[in-house]
Design an enzyme around this catalytic site. Structure first.
Site, PDB file in Angstrom:
ATOM      1  N   GLU A   5       0.842  -1.196   0.000  1.00 45.93           N
ATOM      2  CA  GLU A   5       0.000   0.000   0.000  1.00 45.93           C
ATOM      3  C   GLU A   5       0.877   1.245   0.000  1.00 45.93           C
ATOM      4  O   GLU A   5       1.866   1.323   0.717  1.00 45.93           O
ATOM      5  CB  GLU A   5      -0.906  -0.005   1.235  1.00 45.93           C
ATOM      6  N   LYS A  36     -10.034   1.479  -2.281  1.00 49.49           N
ATOM      7  CA  LYS A  36     -10.216   1.088  -0.873  1.00 49.49           C
ATOM      8  C   LYS A  36     -11.623   1.455  -0.411  1.00 49.49           C
ATOM      9  O   LYS A  36     -12.027   2.625  -0.445  1.00 49.49           O
ATOM     10  CB  LYS A  36      -9.160   1.789  -0.016  1.00 49.49           C
ATOM     11  N   CYS A  77      -5.695  -2.964   2.862  1.00 44.68           N
ATOM     12  CA  CYS A  77      -5.444  -2.707   4.277  1.00 44.68           C
ATOM     13  C   CYS A  77      -6.692  -2.812   5.158  1.00 44.68           C
ATOM     14  O   CYS A  77      -7.144  -3.897   5.465  1.00 44.68           O
ATOM     15  CB  CYS A  77      -4.761  -1.352   4.445  1.00 44.68           C
TER      16      CYS A  77
END
Length: 279
Positions: A49, A118, A159
């Site tokens: 990331e 995301k 994440c």
């Protein structure tokens, strides 16, 4: 088992690299490491990331680029040059007046085959620990992301997405055999939840889950926990890095998914009519 020529095992490389303040230096390092992984036989290579900029809200608008810009083009060229499927970490993607934390996937010809924005933004305030609000800068994505490559189906998350079991179950039900997660847990949540989160999602969905983090840099404004890892569908950590810059190699054995699912009927014994779900 005859699977029509589809490979049942796939060598994978997770690039746990240190990320500096210079975008071009980060791109050059990523290119070198992706090429090295390809030369060592990896078919799928994963970057962490925010591999090309510091993980800091003040940096994201400065480093942000639109699809087709310098970062995107460099990533496509990396994949083609190394002859690998590249899960290209994430970078701040600009789309009109919005910014997204976005991961692109490119095939071995450098063609884009997936994009994940995301979906769950990292907004936390841990007493005595980490405070961060991605939503001050980013807009959340609105898609569950799965993609096909070399006869297999994969999922993609970033994440904080791993905290949400429903998202991973959706990818599993869509046919994902392994899920890639470019990530950057910190020194507050990492020691407690990093390995636990990946093992949970692997066991829940009886598939491989792979997390690729930046190497640790104690001088950075946001310190990555590192410890990139590969979890099996049985919940075993097959490979795990330390904190240093490294390439972590491992193997996805797609037959292992079938073996585990035949022994432990988690997915087949589901009763969605009880859960308020349609699938």
């Amino acid at each position: 088992m005859d699977n029509g020529g589809i490979e049942e095992k796939m060598k994978t490389a997770l690039i746990q690299m240190k990320v500096g303040a210079e975008k071009e230096a980060n791109l050059r390092k990523a290119e070198r490491l992706v090429r090295q992984a390809g030369q060592n036989g990896a078919r799928i290579v994963v970057l962490p990331e925010m591999f090309c900029c510091p993980y800091d809200n003040s940096c994201f608008p400065i480093y942000a680029e639109s699809k087709g810009g310098r970062i995107y083009t460099a990533l496509a060229e990396m994949a083609k040059g190394a002859g690998v499927i590249l899960v290209a970490g994430s970078f701040p993607e600009r789309d009109g007046d919005k910014l997204y934390n976005t991961s692109f996937v490119f095939d071995a010809d450098g063609k884009e085959i997936a994009r994940h924005r995301k979906a769950h933004l990292f907004d936390i305030d841990v007493e005595g620990g980490q405070h961060f609000r991605e939503s001050e800068v980013f807009t959340p994505g609105d898609r569950v992301t799965v993609f096909s490559a070399e006869g297999h189906t994969f999922g993609l998350a970033i994440c904080f997405d791993i905290r949400f079991a429903e998202l991973f179950r959706c990818m599993s039900l869509a046919g994902a055999e392994a899920i890639f997660v470019p990530a950057a847990f910190n020194m507050t949540t990492g020691p407690l939840h990093w390995e636990l989160s990946f093992r949970m999602r692997a066991v829940d969905n009886q598939l491989f889950v792979l997390g690729c983090a930046p190497a640790r840099d104690e001088s950075a404004p946001y310190v990555s926990y590192a410890h990139s890892l590969i979890c099996s569908p049985w919940g075993t950590v097959l490979e795990q890095a330390g904190t240093e810059e490294t390439i972590l190699y491992g193997e996805i054995d797609f037959e292992e998914n079938r073996r585990v699912r035949s022994q432990l009927p988690i997915l087949s014994a589901r009763r969605p009519e009880l859960y308020g779900m349609n699938g």
